[in-house]
Design a protein around this motif. Structure first.
Motif, PDB file in Angstrom:
ATOM      1  N   ALA A 222      11.642  -7.713  -9.314  1.00 57.27           N
ATOM      2  CA  ALA A 222      10.822  -8.884  -8.977  1.00 57.27           C
ATOM      3  C   ALA A 222      11.274 -10.109  -9.774  1.00 57.27           C
ATOM      4  O   ALA A 222      11.390 -11.220  -9.230  1.00 57.27           O
ATOM      5  N   LEU A 223      11.550  -9.919 -11.067  1.00 53.00           N
ATOM      6  CA  LEU A 223      11.970 -11.044 -11.891  1.00 53.00           C
ATOM      7  C   LEU A 223      13.336 -11.569 -11.457  1.00 53.00           C
ATOM      8  O   LEU A 223      13.567 -12.781 -11.433  1.00 53.00           O
ATOM      9  N   LEU A 224      14.257 -10.678 -11.134  1.00 49.09           N
ATOM     10  CA  LEU A 224      15.581 -11.109 -10.676  1.00 49.09           C
ATOM     11  C   LEU A 224      15.483 -11.822  -9.333  1.00 49.09           C
ATOM     12  O   LEU A 224      16.208 -12.795  -9.082  1.00 49.09           O
ATOM     13  N   GLY A 225      14.573 -11.357  -8.484  1.00 54.36           N
ATOM     14  CA  GLY A 225      14.386 -12.025  -7.204  1.00 54.36           C
ATOM     15  C   GLY A 225      13.905 -13.451  -7.383  1.00 54.36           C
ATOM     16  O   GLY A 225      14.387 -14.380  -6.728  1.00 54.36           O
TER      17      GLY A 225
ATOM     18  N   LEU B  52      12.256 -16.737 -17.417  1.00 52.95           N
ATOM     19  CA  LEU B  52      12.753 -15.457 -16.915  1.00 52.95           C
ATOM     20  C   LEU B  52      14.011 -15.007 -17.663  1.00 52.95           C
ATOM     21  O   LEU B  52      14.152 -13.833 -18.008  1.00 52.95           O
ATOM     22  N   LEU B  53      14.920 -15.925 -17.919  1.00 54.76           N
ATOM     23  CA  LEU B  53      16.121 -15.562 -18.678  1.00 54.76           C
ATOM     24  C   LEU B  53      15.750 -15.101 -20.082  1.00 54.76           C
ATOM     25  O   LEU B  53      16.333 -14.147 -20.614  1.00 54.76           O
TER      26      LEU B  53
ATOM     27  N   ALA C 119      24.450  -5.452  -9.921  1.00 56.44           N
ATOM     28  CA  ALA C 119      25.030  -6.458  -9.024  1.00 56.44           C
ATOM     29  C   ALA C 119      24.016  -7.548  -8.710  1.00 56.44           C
ATOM     30  O   ALA C 119      24.347  -8.744  -8.676  1.00 56.44           O
ATOM     31  N   THR C 120      22.775  -7.158  -8.487  1.00 57.78           N
ATOM     32  CA  THR C 120      21.714  -8.133  -8.221  1.00 57.78           C
ATOM     33  C   THR C 120      21.532  -9.068  -9.408  1.00 57.78           C
ATOM     34  O   THR C 120      21.365 -10.290  -9.243  1.00 57.78           O
TER      35      THR C 120
ATOM     36  N   VAL D 299      21.646 -14.273 -12.014  1.00 53.33           N
ATOM     37  CA  VAL D 299      21.878 -15.051 -13.236  1.00 53.33           C
ATOM     38  C   VAL D 299      22.878 -16.169 -12.972  1.00 53.33           C
ATOM     39  O   VAL D 299      22.671 -17.319 -13.397  1.00 53.33           O
ATOM     40  N   LEU D 300      23.961 -15.871 -12.264  1.00 52.17           N
ATOM     41  CA  LEU D 300      24.945 -16.910 -11.976  1.00 52.17           C
ATOM     42  C   LEU D 300      24.337 -18.038 -11.134  1.00 52.17           C
ATOM     43  O   LEU D 300      24.636 -19.217 -11.345  1.00 52.17           O
ATOM     44  N   ALA D 301      23.483 -17.672 -10.198  1.00 56.37           N
ATOM     45  CA  ALA D 301      22.820 -18.698  -9.380  1.00 56.37           C
ATOM     46  C   ALA D 301      21.880 -19.541 -10.238  1.00 56.37           C
ATOM     47  O   ALA D 301      21.822 -20.771 -10.099  1.00 56.37           O
ATOM     48  N   ALA D 302      21.162 -18.886 -11.147  1.00 50.55           N
ATOM     49  CA  ALA D 302      20.196 -19.606 -11.975  1.00 50.55           C
ATOM     50  C   ALA D 302      20.887 -20.547 -12.949  1.00 50.55           C
ATOM     51  O   ALA D 302      20.400 -21.655 -13.215  1.00 50.55           O
TER      52      ALA D 302
END
Length: 348
Positions: free
Chosen positions: A41-44, A57-58, A74-75, A80-83
């Motif tokens: 949920a947090l990664l989403g 979140l980070l 992988a998720t 993280v890269l998107a954030a």
């Protein structure tokens, strides 16, 4: 979960703290299913465009999500890269992101190949995160050294992160890392210069203590002499300390170290005295400076500077100051005398 995420974005400090505590406990719970649902949920939310919770979140993930589930590796990398594209290159969020990525790579090394493409990302924040990841992954990141070298020429926040990681990896690849660090000492300024000298000093001390030969440090001495003109005392202190560790040095370097005995910073002056003793120079000037800083009439900051410079000095160098230290002990009282007694006791 939606309620906790909503509270994490609340203006009320108490609500945010309550949400952070609850989500942190869920990330660290012994219930594997609950852990995975929470992390997912947090990664989403982290990867969702427009999310305003990137920083919290980070921070949560780097502090509480260990070990990351391999099924979410992988998720996590993609989220993280998107954030990271939405944060500043030099901020704490990038530091947290790099720690999360390093944790993921430790449990799933296959993600290293996925991350390799991020070194050339158009966002400086992503490149900065990658520069930091290299130093945290360790041995597995050695194939990335050429990519790290390229980031040394990047904009300042990225280059600073690259120098820091290069220092972390230097003990694993001294022959490759040391010349690059010397190059940074020759041409860098400010924080980058300081980090490069600190990294070299740490590498040299580690190898000396292990009885290993020093890596090739061509042209380091003139670069360190230039650093003695830096306005910031920490860089000057590291430069004089490193000169003392990498001898023999030239007559110009010895003269510069004697000049540094008059440095306005007591710590730099004391470190220069220790460097001269290490290099086997005539000890009178160095011992006079240290005795003045350690004496009972000296201000506490002077005594602290001298004691700090003398701590962890090898016995052979400390022995050159034995008579002076015994003299100070006879005249002193209190914590300074106790610390000096311990130093003398270490000589046997």
């Amino acid at each position: 979960m939606e309620e906790w995420l909503a509270r994490l974005a609340a203006r009320d400090d108490g609500a945010r703290e309550e949400a952070q505590e609850a989500l942190g406990e869920l990330l660290g719970t012994g219930d594997a299913d609950a852990r995975e649902r929470t992390a997912r949920a947090l990664l989403g939310e982290l990867g969702r465009p427009g999310s305003k919770l990137v920083g919290p979140l980070l921070s949560l993930l780097q502090a509480c999500w260990w070990p990351p589930q391999v099924s979410l590796a992988a998720t996590a990398v993609q989220a993280v890269l998107a954030a990271v594209t939405r944060v500043e290159a030099e901020g704490q969020d990038v530091e947290h992101a790099s720690q999360v990525l390093a944790h993921v790579c430790r449990v799933d090394p296959s993600q290293l190949s996925v991350l390799e493409g991020a070194f050339g990302h158009p966002h400086a924040s992503v490149r900065s995160a990658m520069a930091r990841v290299v130093g945290r992954v360790g041995q597995a990141a050695l194939p990335w050294l050429p990519r790290l070298f390229a980031l040394l020429e990047d904009e300042e926040p990225v280059a600073i992160a690259a120098v820091e990681s290069l220092g972390s990896l230097a003990p694993l690849a001294p022959g490759d890392a040391a010349p690059r660090l010397v190059e940074q000492v020759r041409k860098a300024e400010g924080a980058r210069l300081y980090l490069a000298i600190v990294s070299l000093r740490s590498l040299v001390e580690e190898r000396r203590q292990g009885g290993q030969s020093l890596p090739r440090l061509a042209d380091l001495e003139p670069a360190l002499l230039r650093t003695l003109e830096e306005p910031e005392p920490p860089s000057r202190l590291e430069a004089v300390a490193l000169l003392g560790l990498t001898g023999p040095v030239s007559q110009d370097a010895l003269a510069a170290l004697r000049d540094s005995l008059k440095d306005p910073s007591p710590s730099v002056a004391a470190s220069a005295a220790v460097a001269l003793l290490r290099l086997g120079a005539p000890p009178a000037e160095a011992l006079f400076l240290l005795k003045g800083q350690l004496g009972p009439a000296a201000a506490p900051d002077l005594q602290a500077a001298a004691l700090s410079a003398l701590m962890d000095v090898e016995p052979a160098t400390l022995f050159r100051a034995k008579g002076m230290l015994e003299s100070v002990v006879r005249d002193s009282t209190g914590p300074t005398r106790d610390a000096l007694r311990e130093l003398l006791a270490s000589l046997g």
